[in-house]
Scaffold this active site. Structure first.
Site, PDB file in Angstrom:
ATOM      1  N   ASP A 301       0.843  -1.240  -0.048  1.00 23.15           N
ATOM      2  CA  ASP A 301      -0.123   0.091  -0.069  1.00 23.15           C
ATOM      3  C   ASP A 301       0.973   1.134   0.090  1.00 23.15           C
ATOM      4  O   ASP A 301       0.547   2.529  -0.384  1.00 23.15           O
ATOM      5  CB  ASP A 301      -0.859   0.109   1.161  1.00 23.15           C
ATOM      6  CG  ASP A 301      -2.156  -1.004   1.027  1.00 23.15           C
ATOM      7  OD1 ASP A 301      -2.425  -1.325  -0.184  1.00 23.15           O
ATOM      8  OD2 ASP A 301      -2.752  -1.456   2.204  1.00 23.15           O
ATOM      9  N   GLY A 303       4.494   1.201  -0.829  1.00 18.41           N
ATOM     10  CA  GLY A 303       5.524   1.127  -2.235  1.00 18.41           C
ATOM     11  C   GLY A 303       4.843   1.004  -3.449  1.00 18.41           C
ATOM     12  O   GLY A 303       5.366   1.816  -4.445  1.00 18.41           O
ATOM     13  N   GLY A 308       0.617   9.046   0.860  1.00 17.73           N
ATOM     14  CA  GLY A 308       0.289  10.459   0.642  1.00 17.73           C
ATOM     15  C   GLY A 308      -0.904  10.556  -0.468  1.00 17.73           C
ATOM     16  O   GLY A 308      -1.798  11.256  -0.599  1.00 17.73           O
ATOM     17  N   VAL A 381      -7.304   3.469   0.514  1.00 21.73           N
ATOM     18  CA  VAL A 381      -6.491   2.409  -0.656  1.00 21.73           C
ATOM     19  C   VAL A 381      -7.672   1.659  -1.109  1.00 21.73           C
ATOM     20  O   VAL A 381      -7.994   0.377  -0.561  1.00 21.73           O
ATOM     21  CB  VAL A 381      -5.468   1.673   0.021  1.00 21.73           C
ATOM     22  CG1 VAL A 381      -4.693   1.194  -1.158  1.00 21.73           C
ATOM     23  CG2 VAL A 381      -4.556   2.570   0.799  1.00 21.73           C
ATOM     24  N   TYR A 384     -10.148  -0.341   1.297  1.00 24.51           N
ATOM     25  CA  TYR A 384      -9.679  -0.272   2.934  1.00 24.51           C
ATOM     26  C   TYR A 384      -9.465   1.130   3.039  1.00 24.51           C
ATOM     27  O   TYR A 384      -8.899   1.953   2.438  1.00 24.51           O
ATOM     28  CB  TYR A 384      -8.560  -1.298   3.132  1.00 24.51           C
ATOM     29  CG  TYR A 384      -8.708  -2.389   3.857  1.00 24.51           C
ATOM     30  CD1 TYR A 384      -9.190  -2.348   5.010  1.00 24.51           C
ATOM     31  CD2 TYR A 384      -8.562  -3.653   3.333  1.00 24.51           C
ATOM     32  CE1 TYR A 384      -9.392  -3.509   5.972  1.00 24.51           C
ATOM     33  CE2 TYR A 384      -8.789  -4.826   3.784  1.00 24.51           C
ATOM     34  CZ  TYR A 384      -9.343  -4.763   5.228  1.00 24.51           C
ATOM     35  OH  TYR A 384      -9.296  -5.602   6.048  1.00 24.51           O
ATOM     36  N   GLU A 385      -9.795   1.395   4.477  1.00 21.88           N
ATOM     37  CA  GLU A 385      -9.178   2.758   5.118  1.00 21.88           C
ATOM     38  C   GLU A 385      -8.297   2.593   6.046  1.00 21.88           C
ATOM     39  O   GLU A 385      -8.391   1.437   7.067  1.00 21.88           O
ATOM     40  CB  GLU A 385     -10.488   3.375   5.735  1.00 21.88           C
ATOM     41  CG  GLU A 385     -11.034   4.430   4.851  1.00 21.88           C
ATOM     42  CD  GLU A 385     -11.895   3.890   3.648  1.00 21.88           C
ATOM     43  OE1 GLU A 385     -12.323   4.366   2.890  1.00 21.88           O
ATOM     44  OE2 GLU A 385     -12.341   2.598   4.161  1.00 21.88           O
ATOM     45  N   TYR A 386      -7.198   3.292   6.235  1.00 25.71           N
ATOM     46  CA  TYR A 386      -6.143   3.262   7.600  1.00 25.71           C
ATOM     47  C   TYR A 386      -6.295   4.673   8.182  1.00 25.71           C
ATOM     48  O   TYR A 386      -6.153   5.693   7.317  1.00 25.71           O
ATOM     49  CB  TYR A 386      -4.911   2.949   6.761  1.00 25.71           C
ATOM     50  CG  TYR A 386      -4.633   1.535   6.237  1.00 25.71           C
ATOM     51  CD1 TYR A 386      -4.241   0.504   7.066  1.00 25.71           C
ATOM     52  CD2 TYR A 386      -4.470   1.532   4.895  1.00 25.71           C
ATOM     53  CE1 TYR A 386      -4.023  -0.781   6.498  1.00 25.71           C
ATOM     54  CE2 TYR A 386      -4.005   0.230   4.259  1.00 25.71           C
ATOM     55  CZ  TYR A 386      -3.885  -0.845   4.990  1.00 25.71           C
ATOM     56  OH  TYR A 386      -3.788  -2.063   4.604  1.00 25.71           O
ATOM     57  N   HIS A 434      -6.350 -12.529   5.713  1.00 28.40           N
ATOM     58  CA  HIS A 434      -5.278 -11.844   5.175  1.00 28.40           C
ATOM     59  C   HIS A 434      -4.576 -11.103   6.516  1.00 28.40           C
ATOM     60  O   HIS A 434      -5.044 -11.129   7.496  1.00 28.40           O
ATOM     61  CB  HIS A 434      -5.733 -10.912   4.169  1.00 28.40           C
ATOM     62  CG  HIS A 434      -6.691  -9.868   4.794  1.00 28.40           C
ATOM     63  ND1 HIS A 434      -8.132 -10.290   4.687  1.00 28.40           N
ATOM     64  CD2 HIS A 434      -6.758  -8.676   5.114  1.00 28.40           C
ATOM     65  CE1 HIS A 434      -8.842  -9.140   5.346  1.00 28.40           C
ATOM     66  NE2 HIS A 434      -7.954  -8.176   5.499  1.00 28.40           N
ATOM     67  N   HIS A 436      -2.269  -7.767   7.549  1.00 24.69           N
ATOM     68  CA  HIS A 436      -1.749  -6.255   7.446  1.00 24.69           C
ATOM     69  C   HIS A 436      -0.490  -6.263   8.008  1.00 24.69           C
ATOM     70  O   HIS A 436      -0.134  -6.214   9.311  1.00 24.69           O
ATOM     71  CB  HIS A 436      -2.637  -5.447   7.890  1.00 24.69           C
ATOM     72  CG  HIS A 436      -3.989  -5.435   7.237  1.00 24.69           C
ATOM     73  ND1 HIS A 436      -4.662  -4.351   6.317  1.00 24.69           N
ATOM     74  CD2 HIS A 436      -5.087  -6.228   7.500  1.00 24.69           C
ATOM     75  CE1 HIS A 436      -5.747  -4.880   6.220  1.00 24.69           C
ATOM     76  NE2 HIS A 436      -6.050  -6.015   6.825  1.00 24.69           N
ATOM     77  N   ASP A 581      24.565   5.974  15.059  1.00 23.16           N
ATOM     78  CA  ASP A 581      22.986   6.507  14.743  1.00 23.16           C
ATOM     79  C   ASP A 581      22.392   5.703  14.141  1.00 23.16           C
ATOM     80  O   ASP A 581      22.513   5.109  12.865  1.00 23.16           O
ATOM     81  CB  ASP A 581      23.219   7.819  13.654  1.00 23.16           C
ATOM     82  CG  ASP A 581      22.078   8.635  13.380  1.00 23.16           C
ATOM     83  OD1 ASP A 581      20.942   8.185  13.824  1.00 23.16           O
ATOM     84  OD2 ASP A 581      22.173   9.741  12.663  1.00 23.16           O
TER      85      ASP A 581
END
Length: 634
Positions: A301, A303, A308, A381, A384-386, A434, A436, A581
């Site tokens: 979802d 890549g 955005g 997407v 589906y909603e995130y 499925h 996620h 780092d």
């Protein structure tokens, strides 16, 4: 050249996006037959974010990925917006850039106007193509038919609405899948189960959820209003957000959506860094059903599509409640034209119950109510909603919560059949199981950049005669091989990010603890095509040294990929990760065993993780929170 934003980490403006596309066209001959896959800020390296000298101008750069539809050649450019020039140009042989929203809509329009699809639908008694939706998906490289290798390929589901406002995802045209050359936007073939002898009957499904279509009376709910008569307790200076003792910058790009930069907590007179950058780097959703309708259904979802690009506008009183401040976001279409998403980011405060409390038998109760700052955005997407929420607490805690909702994918069943890899959710429809998988990229800088990650486990003390002793084992992770970690429920495994170079007032090293939840194994054969494309899901945590160009855990271009070109490749060098780092790549998500209650629209399923101070402070940092009723305070 337009006026640059106030801070080097501020996202590209609409003018900068348009200018970046124009520079590439002008300098590299990118013409009308090309598409722009992504145009984003090239973030300055950490060393370039120090306070500039007086009069010094910070260069603004963009990274542009585009491709020529005529031959599929993809390229990546670095564009100097300050100098109006292309400073780097890279050919990307064999790579396919991310899918674009324009391709999705153009594919739907082409297919619904194609006589071959109309004929296939008519065989099933579906003749009104205005009610049809085609939903294009990306391919995994190993599943591309031999005759189509090298093409920019997509495959599609076909759905139809029961009426003009009906739910298209209620009515799956099972067994019908167009395959499309997306560069030519041409139908290559239609896979049709009727050619294999299946029945053309489309069973009735009760899949509507709008009140006007369900006929269901609505329950009575008393109004709930939240007000802050004095206004919100946070300030927003450009994209610099300040709230009580927290400070952070709000970024946004086409792929990650919301990005949190330079998160710091004020301790006395000093701002102490906690994280340089917090974001989501990938979401991978494999469907665990080998049927002809679902075996290709493995979505990246982030890549393949980009959070955005998929971000939706938020609405007061529905998505956000209270005294709300919104920020717009700017993305672009495949022509390089900027697109503004209104109200893309929501900022508000929430009550969060009791912060701390004690009742003394002499002096009585002392209690403080908790408040939290919430920064959120919502993504759609396809079905589906995130819903993503970053929450900052008065005691130094950070919580990240993801809620999944929307409509589960379904397929039809013959009467009397029971699904093996899913759950019956309607009389003749099942929703496949499925998973996620979400990969959070946590670039922590705990009181500075030189950090070490410790694996923390709780164990029973072996030499305790009463059987009550509990000890904590802390093992430093020194190399990337050691940084590949798995959650262990039996020992309550967690990970501390520690700055061994800085001590608190008690003489111990300062740190922040990653407290996991929602972790589960992939349950995929390691030799499977799906796992090879997303090996990141094979571990709960990966730790790497910070590198500016290592951003995407499944590789820069997972679209049509055959293997994971990200973390497995980087960590093969087994680089040192102690007292340096570090970046933490944390894998969590939702193991979705579908249920009838998920239908026809799914109640939100929430999963979260925490970043908690551990020795970062000398004591409870929320002792200075005032009481709700000052007159009662002793």
């Amino acid at each position: 050249m337009t006026q640059p934003p106030a801070h080097p980490l501020d996202p590209l403006t609409a003018e900068e996006i348009r200018e970046a596309a124009a520079i590439v066209r002008r300098n590299r001959g990118v013409g009308p037959g090309w598409r722009f896959a992504s145009i984003e800020l090239r973030e300055p390296g950490k060393e370039n974010l120090l306070a500039p000298e007086p009069g010094q101008v910070t260069a603004r750069e963009a990274v542009v990925v585009c491709w020529d539809r005529s031959d599929g050649r993809a390229c990546r450019a670095v564009v100097s917006l300050t100098g109006a020039a292309v400073t780097a140009w890279e050919d990307l042989p064999g790579q396919q850039p991310n899918m674009t929203v324009d391709e999705w809509h153009e594919c739907d329009e082409m297919l619904r106007g194609h006589p071959a699809l109309a004929q296939a639908l008519a065989r099933r008694g579906i003749t009104d193509l205005s009610l049809v939706l085609t939903d294009m998906w990306a391919y995994g490289g190993a599943l591309v038919p031999e005759q189509y290798r090298g093409l920019r390929l997509g495959w599609s589901d076909v759905w139809y609405r029961g009426g003009e406002r009906g739910n298209p995802y209620a009515h799956h045209v099972t067994g019908l899948h167009p395959i499309v050359d997306l560069n030519r936007m041409a139908l290559l073939e239609i896979e049709d189960s009727l050619d294999r002898g299946d029945s053309p009957h489309q069973p009735e499904v009760m899949g509507e959820y709008l009140p006007a279509l369900t006929g269901m009376p609505l329950r009575e709910v008393a109004p709930l209003e939240i007000s802050q008569p004095s206004g919100p307790g946070f300030t927003l200076d450009g994209r610099l957000l300040s709230w009580q003792d927290w400070q952070l910058r709000l970024g946004f790009n086409h792929r990650e959506g919301l990005v949190l930069h330079q998160v710091a907590f004020r301790d006395g007179e000093r701002w102490r860094p906690v994280a340089h950058r917090l974001s989501f780097a990938e979401m991978f959703v494999p469907y665990r059903d080998a049927s002809p309708d679902h075996y290709r259904r493995t979505a990246f979802d982030i890549g393949e599509w980009g959070l955005g690009f998929m971000t939706t506008s938020l609405e007061l009183g529905c998505d956000c409640l209270g005294e709300i401040t919104y920020l717009d976001a700017v993305v672009h279409d495949s022509r390089g034209e900027p697109q503004v998403i209104r109200n893309a980011i929501c900022i508000h405060e929430e009550d969060s119950g009791v912060l701390w409390k004690h009742v003394d038998h002499l002096t009585g109760p002392e209690v403080r109510r908790a408040r939290r700052l919430v920064v959120s955005f919502h993504v759609t997407v396809a079905n589906y909603e995130y819903l993503v929420y970053w929450r900052f607490y008065q005691d130094g805690n950070i919580e990240c919560e993801v809620r999944a909702t929307g409509i589960v994918v379904t397929s039809h069943l013959r009467s009397g059949d029971r699904p093996e890899n899913g759950t019956l959710v309607d009389r003749h429809a099942y929703a496949p199981f499925h998973q996620h998988f979400i990969v959070a990229r946590l670039d922590l800088d705990v009181d500075g950049p030189d950090n070490t990650v410790y694996a923390v486990s709780s164990e029973a003390a072996g030499d305790d005669p009463y059987g009550l002793g509990l000890v904590v084992r802390e093992v430093p992770l020194r190399t990337e091989a050691e940084g590949k970690q798995d959650y262990d429920w039996a020992v309550q495994r967690a990970w501390k990010v520690v700055n061994d170079n800085v001590r608190n007032g008690l003489g111990t090293a300062v740190g922040y603890k990653l407290v996991p939840s929602g972790t589960f194994p992939p349950l995929l054969d390691p030799s499977s095509e799906a796992f090879r494309r997303a090996e990141v899901i094979g571990h709960t945590l990966w730790v790497t040294p910070y590198r500016e160009d290592e951003r995407w855990p499944c590789g820069d271009f997972p679209n049509l990929s055959s293997r994971d070109e990200g973390l497995p490749v980087w960590t093969a060098a087994d680089r040192p990760i102690d007292n340096t780092d570090v970046v933490l790549w944390y894998v969590f998500g939702i193991h979705h065993i579908t249920r009838p209650e998920d239908w026809p629209v799914m109640p939100t399923d929430a999963v979260s993780f925490w970043l908690k101070p551990f020795g970062f402070f000398d004591r409870n940092p929320a002792l200075d929170v005032p009481p709700s009723h000052p007159e009662r305070d002793s």
